[in-house]
Structure formats: structure tokens, C-alpha cells
Design a protein around this motif. Structure first.
Motif, PDB file in Angstrom:
ATOM      1  N   UNK A 181      49.784  33.977  43.136  1.00 41.61           N
ATOM      2  CA  UNK A 181      50.005  35.302  42.560  1.00 41.61           C
ATOM      3  C   UNK A 181      48.890  36.240  43.012  1.00 41.61           C
ATOM      4  N   UNK A 182      49.251  37.286  43.722  1.00 45.63           N
ATOM      5  CA  UNK A 182      48.258  38.274  44.131  1.00 45.63           C
ATOM      6  C   UNK A 182      47.796  39.075  42.924  1.00 45.63           C
ATOM      7  N   UNK A 183      46.493  39.246  42.795  1.00 45.73           N
ATOM      8  CA  UNK A 183      45.922  40.011  41.685  1.00 45.73           C
ATOM      9  C   UNK A 183      45.772  41.462  42.137  1.00 45.73           C
ATOM     10  N   UNK A 184      46.916  42.143  42.216  1.00 41.93           N
ATOM     11  CA  UNK A 184      46.956  43.467  42.831  1.00 41.93           C
ATOM     12  C   UNK A 184      46.727  44.600  41.839  1.00 41.93           C
ATOM     13  N   UNK A 185      46.922  44.344  40.534  1.00 44.69           N
ATOM     14  CA  UNK A 185      46.798  45.417  39.544  1.00 44.69           C
ATOM     15  C   UNK A 185      45.410  45.414  38.914  1.00 44.69           C
ATOM     16  N   UNK A 186      45.114  46.512  38.242  1.00 44.42           N
ATOM     17  CA  UNK A 186      43.826  46.612  37.554  1.00 44.42           C
ATOM     18  C   UNK A 186      43.726  45.565  36.439  1.00 44.42           C
ATOM     19  N   UNK A 187      44.838  45.353  35.733  1.00 41.35           N
ATOM     20  CA  UNK A 187      44.909  44.330  34.686  1.00 41.35           C
ATOM     21  C   UNK A 187      46.178  43.522  34.873  1.00 41.35           C
ATOM     22  N   UNK A 209      37.432  44.808  38.302  1.00 37.28           N
ATOM     23  CA  UNK A 209      36.370  45.796  38.125  1.00 37.28           C
ATOM     24  C   UNK A 209      35.721  46.063  39.480  1.00 37.28           C
ATOM     25  N   UNK A 210      34.889  47.101  39.588  1.00 31.21           N
ATOM     26  CA  UNK A 210      34.244  47.384  40.879  1.00 31.21           C
ATOM     27  C   UNK A 210      33.413  46.230  41.411  1.00 31.21           C
ATOM     28  N   UNK A 211      32.873  45.405  40.496  1.00 28.05           N
ATOM     29  CA  UNK A 211      32.014  44.301  40.958  1.00 28.05           C
ATOM     30  C   UNK A 211      32.725  42.960  40.995  1.00 28.05           C
ATOM     31  N   UNK A 212      34.057  42.945  40.833  1.00 25.59           N
ATOM     32  CA  UNK A 212      34.781  41.683  40.922  1.00 25.59           C
ATOM     33  C   UNK A 212      35.864  41.558  39.867  1.00 25.59           C
ATOM     34  N   UNK A 213      36.296  40.315  39.614  1.00 29.91           N
ATOM     35  CA  UNK A 213      37.380  40.038  38.680  1.00 29.91           C
ATOM     36  C   UNK A 213      36.824  39.328  37.442  1.00 29.91           C
TER      37      UNK A 213
END
Length: 558
Positions: free
Chosen positions: A16-22, A50-54
């Protein structure tokens, strides 16, 4: 692009690609990553970019989320290769796309089960083995009928409301449990106290001391208590185990033959304590149905204990929301965990409580001769008492279908029980369908519920439109049943008013007309039909919180 790799349980995998913000992870079909496993909560966890990762956070799930073997508390930043257990479902976080399938499958095979989960599952097998081995007498049923148990349970729910004193509440619970279970010899309610988590008896009752509560705390199974506290699951045991003399393992009294124990599960997921009952009567051992009753009482008792504690502290909105979430998860235990497998038929269901504790009900009940009952209902009211009524109503439906001569007679009996003096402040809308898959015949009874809908040949027909009064309004009411042959391609839709009354941001309801139009244009396969309806409801209410429970049950002949 970061990905989440999910083990499918058959040596395969899903990426599953983690393409969304949440991205929501859970059992609910509207989650971004759907996990079909009964140990997974409807909305179990969330992955945030987040800007620094997931980052990963648990959403107050019943069974918990584990990262590299450790239970997740709060939000944690994910690293490439982190092993994530959505309880029993194995997943791996990748900062990019995994290299190849062989490498991935080998990695999944090497992921160990977190020690806490492995210990719980091992303890469950050890604890339940004696019960499976023991023989339960055919006449083990209590002298008190299920209807009487049902009314007594409602009495308990009334005791919970407005009772801030735990020391007064808990003895009342034991008194009523001894009415429900006349075979009970001893009953204890123990709460966890102190920094070391010792279990301390807060209410005690012995059958021999009917004039008052005995203050002598007799020995109980230490192994059972530790297992229930550790697993947060109720346990039934029969027969004295072989190691009863070993004080480190068990301290049963020799004459005890059957025991049931249930956790008081708090909002923080860890049990607050336990409720324990045992009996010495050989012919009247406890059954699984008894354990189900005790578990539902314990769930309500936990809320009473926490509510009493809340009287001493300022209101905490976050804690209240967690308590509601926990109560919802408890209720889901009384609903079906899987769909029926009936040759020639397809099934679809969906249940989602609103912010309040859920009062909707649905069930699949196998009947003799291969028939299957499908039931749906909506309990009037909100809060603890409505939730408890729903849980016990599910057990009553099974009992009445097993003991009554026809579906109409079963609904009549349900109505009589709900119209009793103790239950007259509640009523339930209810629709019952009994499917005979060999004769391809459907028998239906409607008690004030939204009428079932039949899709046949591109047209929609309303069934049982004159449902009459809901259950519990009139003890003398008698309900009629209708029979309908099912043709190839026929589909039947059952639903609650959480669908038709769903509102958008402007306050416009979804309505029955739009529901029917959506069904007429939906795919014919039952999974597609149900999903299309739910998707359209979600599209309608976008921007507004869900205001009522939503329940949908569909089935179709191939």
C-alpha cells in the motif's frame, strides 16, 4: 514513495503506497488500508506523513498496535524496516518500494510475534483447554429462564445510572448476578489497586450467607485471574485442574466444578479488575451463554467504576472520548465477526456506531435444517442502558428462534419479554428474515422497523411495509409473517435509519427516495451493491459528523 507491506496470512503480501497526508488502517471498509481480521478494530491506527518522515499512532484500538515487539503508546516515528503488528496482522514499513517478492516474503516469515501477544494466546489455549475437555451435562441450564436473566440484566443497567458510590454499586451487581445464576456458590468483584497492581476484593457474596454479604474471601484461581487481567478476555473453566495443589499455579477449592470470570475493561484498555463466579453443582455448570452474560455485565460495571472515579476529578473530554471508543469496541464483540457461507447466496454487512454507544443490532443465526436467520434492529434511546439492552437482545433473539415454532412466534416472544415491567422504558424496531436456501424461500416479520427492500429484475419492491409497533410497546401485540420465493438474481436489503436520516452540512437528510435510486443503479453483485450505497451516503454527509448508528445487511441469490 513510502509503502506499507501487509502479510495476507497465506504467504502472500499486499503493498500500500502511503500517498496521503493521513491514512487510516483498520477493519472498516472506508479505511485507506483495510485489514480483514477480527482482531483488528474498525479504525485501528493512523499513519501520518510529516515533513520529517512518517508517524504511526494507535486510535484507541481494543487489542493494540505493536512496533518491533513493543506496544505503541502515543505517536512514534517510523524507520525503514519497522515491523508493525496490527495485533495479529503483520506489516512492515518501507521508506521506499521493497526490492523483490522473494526478499519480502522471507522478511515476513522472520517477523516474530510480540511477546505480549504470544503470551496472551498461549495463556488462552492453556486456560480454555480444561473447559473443552470437561463434559457439560445436558441439563446444565439454569432454573432461571433466559427471559428472567434478560430482565435482571436490565435491572443491573438501571443500578449503574446515577450511582456514584462504587462500594454501593458493586454489591448490588453481585446480588443481581446471584439472581441470574442460582447455581452460583461464590461471587467476587476485585479491583486493581496500588502501584504494583494487586487485585483487592471490593464486593463478596457467598450463597451460604443469604442474610448478608460474607466478608470471607475464599481462594480463587490465581492462574485464571492473571490470565483475564493480562488478556482482557473472559474465561470459562470446568473441572478442577490436575495442578490444583500447586499454590504457584492455582488455588482452587477441590469441590469447585465450574468457574466464569470476566474483565472490567477500562478506557485505557487494561482491565480495572475482574468479576468471578463459581459453582459446585455438577449438573448446573456454567455455559458459554452464561459467560456472555457475565462479560456484558462486566463491561457495564467497568463504566460504572470509571464514572464513579470521574466524580472525584474534573471532566476530561479526551478521556470521555476514549471511554466511548472502548464501549463501542466492547459492543462489537456481540456482533458477527464473519459473513455466512451459504451455497448459492452472497452476503454483505456494515456496522458503524456514531459518537454515542451504539444501539443498532444485526445478527446471523443458523437454524435447524440448514436455514439461516438474518436479523436487524434499532434500540430506542442512548447511553449505557440502551447498549446493554442491545447486547442482551442479541442473545434473546437466538433463544427465541431456537425455542419457538415459527419466526412470528419468536418475534411475539421477544415483544412479550421487552414489554415486561422492568423494560417498559425501552423499545426496539426489529426486522427478521429466515432464509431457506434449499427451497429458496424467505420468511419475514417486521416489528416497526424500516421495511426490507427487494431488488428483482431492475425493479425495487418494499417488503413488510406494515410493520406495526416496535417491540416492547404492547405486550398483547401479535406479529404476522409473510413468505416470499427468491428468484435467481434477487437481492434483499435491510438497513437502519442511520442511513436514511444521515444529514449533510446543510441539514438535508439522505432520505428513502435517494436510497432507492442508488440501489437501482448500483452493481448487481451484493458486495458492489452494499459498497455503492455506503459510498453515496458518505458522499452526501461529507463535512458533517455521523449523527446516528449505521447498520446495513444485504443478501442475494446467485
Amino acid at each position: 514513495m513510502a509503502t506499507l507491506e501487509v502479510c495476507t496470512g497465506t504467504g502472500g503480501r499486499e503493498l500500500h503506497e502511503l500517498a496521503s497526508e493521513e491514512m487510516l488502517v483498520g477493519r472498516d471498509q472506508f479505511c485507506d488500508i483495510v485489514l480483514r481480521n477480527h482482531t483488528v478494530s474498525r479504525q485501528h491506527a493512523r499513519i501520518v506523513r510529516a515533513p520529517d518522515g512518517y508517524y504511526l499512532e494507535d486510535l484507541g484500538s481494543l487489542n493494540g498496535t505493536y512496533v518491533n515487539g513493543h506496544r505503541l503508546e502515543g505517536r512514534t516515528k517510523l524507520k525503514d524496516g519497522d515491523k508493525i503488528h496490527i495485533y495479529e496482522v503483520v506489516t512492515i514499513f518501507h521508506s521506499g518500494v521493497p526490492r523483490n517478492e522473494d526478499d519480502v516474503n522471507e522478511t515476513l516469515a522472520d517477523v516474530p510475534l510480540p511477546e505480549e501477544i504470544a503470551r496472551t494466546r498461549s495463556a488462552a489455549r492453556a486456560m480454555l483447554a480444561p473447559a473443552a475437555a470437561g463434559s457439560v451435562a445436558a441439563d446444565s441450564a439454569s432454573e432461571v429462564s433466559p427471559q428472567a436473566r434478560f430482565r435482571a440484566a436490565l435491572k443491573i443497567s438501571a443500578d449503574f445510572e446515577g450511582q456514584p458510590d462504587v462500594d454501593q454499586l458493586l454489591p448490588r451487581i453481585l446480588d443481581t448476578l446471584f439472581e441470574i445464576f442460582p447455581q452460583a456458590a461464590r461471587g467476587y468483584i476485585l479491583l486493581e489497586e496500588g502501584t504494583e497492581g494487586h487485585l483487592v476484593p471490593r464486593a463478596i457474596k457467598h450463597r451460604q450467607s443469604e442474610a448478608g454479604h460474607s466478608m470471607t474471601f475464599g481462594p480463587i484461581s490465581r492462574k485464571m485471574a492473571l490470565h483475564v487481567m493480562g488478556s482482557a478476555q473472559p474465561v470459562l473453566m470446568d473441572d478442577t485442574p490436575a495442578d490444583a495443589a500447586d499454590a504457584n499455579q492455582s488455588v482452587f477449592e477441590v469441590q469447585v466444578l465450574s468457574m466464569i470470570c470476566a474483565p472490567l475493561k477500562g478506557a485505557a484498555r487494561r482491565p480495572l479488575g475482574i468479576i468471578y463466579l463459581d459453582t459446585t453443582e455438577l449438573a448446573r455448570r456454567f455455559t458459554q451463554a452464561d459467560l456472555d452474560v457475565l462479560a456484558s455485565v462486566a463491561a457495564m460495571a467497568a463504566q460504572g467504576v470509571e464514572s464513579a472515579g470521574a466524580q472525584q476529578t474534573p471532566f476530561d473530554g479526551a478521556t470521555y472520548q476514549r471511554q466511548l471508543g472502548t464501549a463501542k469496541q466492547m459492543q462489537l464483540q456481540f456482533l458477527p465477526q464473519s459473513r455466512p457461507e451459504v451455497p448459492g447466496y452472497q452476503f454483505f454487512d456494515y456496522y458503524q456506531p456514531a459518537d454515542e454507544v451504539g444501539g443498532d443490532y444485526f445478527g446471523y443465526i443458523p437454524l435447524p435444517d440448514g436455514r439461516l436467520a438474518l436479523a436487524i434492529g434499532d434500540v430506542a434511546g442512548k447511553g449505557v442502558s440502551a447498549a446493554l439492552l442491545m447486547a442482551h437482545f442479541s442473545a434473546e433473539v437466538r433463544y427465541c428462534l431456537a425455542t419457538c415454532a415459527s419466526p412470528a412466534a419468536a418475534v411475539d416472544q421477544l415483544n412479550l419479554d421487552l414489554a415486561s415491567e422492568l423494560a417498559n422504558y425501552h423499545f426496539v424496531t426489529f426486522a427478521l428474515c429466515v432464509l431457506d436456501p434449499r427451497e429458496h424461500k424467505l420468511t419475514m416479520v417486521n416489528a416497526g422497523h424500516l421495511p426490507p427492500l427487494l431488488l428483482r429484475g431492475g425493479k425495487l419492491e418494499v417488503l413488510c411495509g406494515e410493520g406495526g409497533l416496535p417491540l416492547g410497546c404492547d405486550a398483547d401485540r401479535r406479529y404476522e409473517q409473510i413468505e416470499l420465493p427468491l428468484e435467481p438474481g434477487d437481492a434483499v436489503v435491510l438497513y437502519t435509519d442511520g442511513i436514511t436520516d444521515a444529514m449533510d452540512a446543510a441539514g438535508t437528510v439522505y432520505g428513502g427516495q435517494r436510497l432507492q435510486q442508488t440501489l437501482l443503479t448500483a452493481p448487481r453483485k451484493i458486495e458492489g451493491l452494499g459498497s455503492a450505497l455506503l459510498t453515496d451516503v458518505q458522499r452526501h454527509v461529507r463535512g458533517r459528523l455521523q449523527s446516528d448508528d449505521i447498520c446495513l445487511v444485504c443478501f442475494a441469490r446467485d
